[in-house]
Design an enzyme around this catalytic site. Structure first.
Site, short mmCIF file in Angstrom:
data_model
loop_
_atom_site.label_atom_id
_atom_site.label_comp_id
_atom_site.label_asym_id
_atom_site.label_seq_id
_atom_site.Cartn_x
_atom_site.Cartn_y
_atom_site.Cartn_z
N ASP A 141 0.82 -1.22 0.00
CA ASP A 141 0.00 0.00 0.00
C ASP A 141 0.85 1.27 0.00
OD1 ASP A 141 1.07 -0.08 2.51
OD2 ASP A 141 -0.84 -0.19 3.59
N GLU A 154 3.20 2.07 2.27
CA GLU A 154 3.76 2.45 3.58
C GLU A 154 5.23 2.05 3.69
OE1 GLU A 154 1.24 0.93 6.67
OE2 GLU A 154 -0.25 2.53 6.36
N ARG A 201 9.72 26.66 8.96
CA ARG A 201 9.37 28.05 8.65
C ARG A 201 7.93 28.38 9.02
NH1 ARG A 201 11.36 28.55 2.55
NH2 ARG A 201 10.95 26.32 2.61
N GLN A 202 7.08 27.37 9.17
CA GLN A 202 5.70 27.63 9.60
C GLN A 202 5.70 27.57 11.13
OE1 GLN A 202 2.98 28.25 7.55
NE2 GLN A 202 1.40 28.23 9.12
N HIS A 261 15.25 28.20 10.93
CA HIS A 261 14.83 29.52 10.45
C HIS A 261 14.71 30.49 11.62
CE1 HIS A 261 13.12 32.50 7.94
NE2 HIS A 261 11.97 32.48 8.56
N LYS A 300 12.79 42.61 2.37
CA LYS A 300 12.04 41.69 1.49
C LYS A 300 10.56 41.71 1.84
CE LYS A 300 12.14 37.11 2.13
NZ LYS A 300 12.73 35.77 2.12
N ARG A 314 7.30 39.33 0.86
CA ARG A 314 6.90 38.12 0.13
C ARG A 314 5.51 38.33 -0.46
NH1 ARG A 314 8.50 33.36 -1.05
NH2 ARG A 314 10.41 33.36 0.20
N ASP A 328 21.94 33.54 3.03
CA ASP A 328 20.60 33.34 3.60
C ASP A 328 20.61 32.01 4.35
OD1 ASP A 328 17.98 33.88 4.20
OD2 ASP A 328 17.30 34.02 2.13
#
Ligand code: R5P
Length: 284
Positions: free
Chosen positions: A33, A35, A90-91, A123, A185, A187, A211
């Site tokens: 399947d 997995e 980053r979230q 980040h 910057k 976004r 960066d």
């Protein structure tokens, strides 16, 4: 023993050499399947398992959880999880109503299978607070100065946004001379950014742009385009995590970037600087 996630094999091998510890075999299988099954057959031989796994994809996250579970199930006394690159980092806020704090969600899951966590230049360092066991940041940015030529002309160490100026300063400090500056910057979307330059005079000067991550390449290509329009000398593009997703390399080439280099937290052609010594220093 050092246990490698599939996305971090070269770095795990380098770390095993640095620490003179055995590199574990990891066996993979896929069920019909789809997995995944990631197993560490010799895990019972180790007292300590150091799992090195950049979580560059959703599968890499599942693989890491399985590796953690496998070594603990085999009875190792201490499990250390090294996230050279922490995916979803980053979230780190719910930027809109109804959004998850993805960095916290993955940190909670990873926390369940480890005694401590090390991560390289996330980040935001504050993501370490999302882990339950002790979690520390390894700052490998200084190593990005190593490949630079000795003869930079009046160098400017620049970050493409305010958030990364600390990295530019670290690279400048490691290089030993030069000015630092940053652009602003905004976004516009996942693949579009608007760069507002500072008034730094770059004409005839060599510029090192640093960066934390080059993902789609939008930020870096816009920053380099601004520099090219200002009669800059040589431009060196560098980052800790060369994610280089989608058409990033093409985008950067079109902006006039001749070479990009980064560390081996993500394994790409441009990953010429190893973070293994920096990780080893925290583990020995
Ligand atoms: C965000 O602020 C980060 O520091 C990087 O600038 C960003 O992740 C780069 O993304 P991209 O290459 O997609 O512009």
């Amino acid at each position: 023993m050092i246990v490698s996630g599939s996305a971090s094999q070269a770095l795990a091998a380098a770390l095993a050499r640095e620490l003179e510890e055995p590199l574990a075999t990891v066996d993979y299988d896929r069920f019909p399947d789809g997995e995944l099954l990631a197993a560490v057959p010799d895990a019972a031989d180790a007292d300590r398992a150091v799992i090195v796994a950049s979580t560059v994809s959703s599968d890499a996250h599942i693989e890491l959880l399985q590796l953690q579970d496998a070594v603990r199930e085999a009875g190792v006394e201490e499990t250390v999880t090294v996230l050279p690159y922490m995916g979803y980092g980053r979230q780190d806020e719910a930027f809109e109503t109804g959004h998850p704090i993805s960095a916290r969600a993955v940190a909670r899951a990873i926390s369940t299978g480890t005694d401590r966590v090390l991560t390289v230049n996330p980040h935001e360092d504050a993501v370490c607070e999302f882990f339950e066991p002790p979690a520390v940041v390894i700052d490998a940015a200084g190593r990005l100065a190593e490949p630079l030529p000795d003869d930079l002309v009046e160098p400017v160490f620049l970050s493409p946004d305010a958030g990364a100026v600390g990295l530019a300063e670290t690279v400048r400090d490691a290089y030993g001379t030069g000015d630092t500056d940053y652009f602003e910057k905004r976004r516009l979307s996942g693949t579009e950014v608007e760069i507002t330059p500072s008034d730094v005079d770059v004409a005839g000067r060599d510029v090192v742009v640093t960066d934390d991550i080059i993902a789609t390449g939008s930020t870096m290509s816009e920053a380099v385009a601004v520099l090219q329009a200002r009669a800059v000398g040589r431009v060196f593009v560098t980052c800790v995590h060369p994610l280089l997703a989608s058409n990033a390399v093409t985008k950067l080439s079109q902006a006039g970037v001749e070479s990009i280099y980064g560390t081996d937290t993500i394994e790409r052609e441009s990953s010429i600087v190893s973070v293994a010594p920096a990780i080893a220093a925290k583990l020995s």
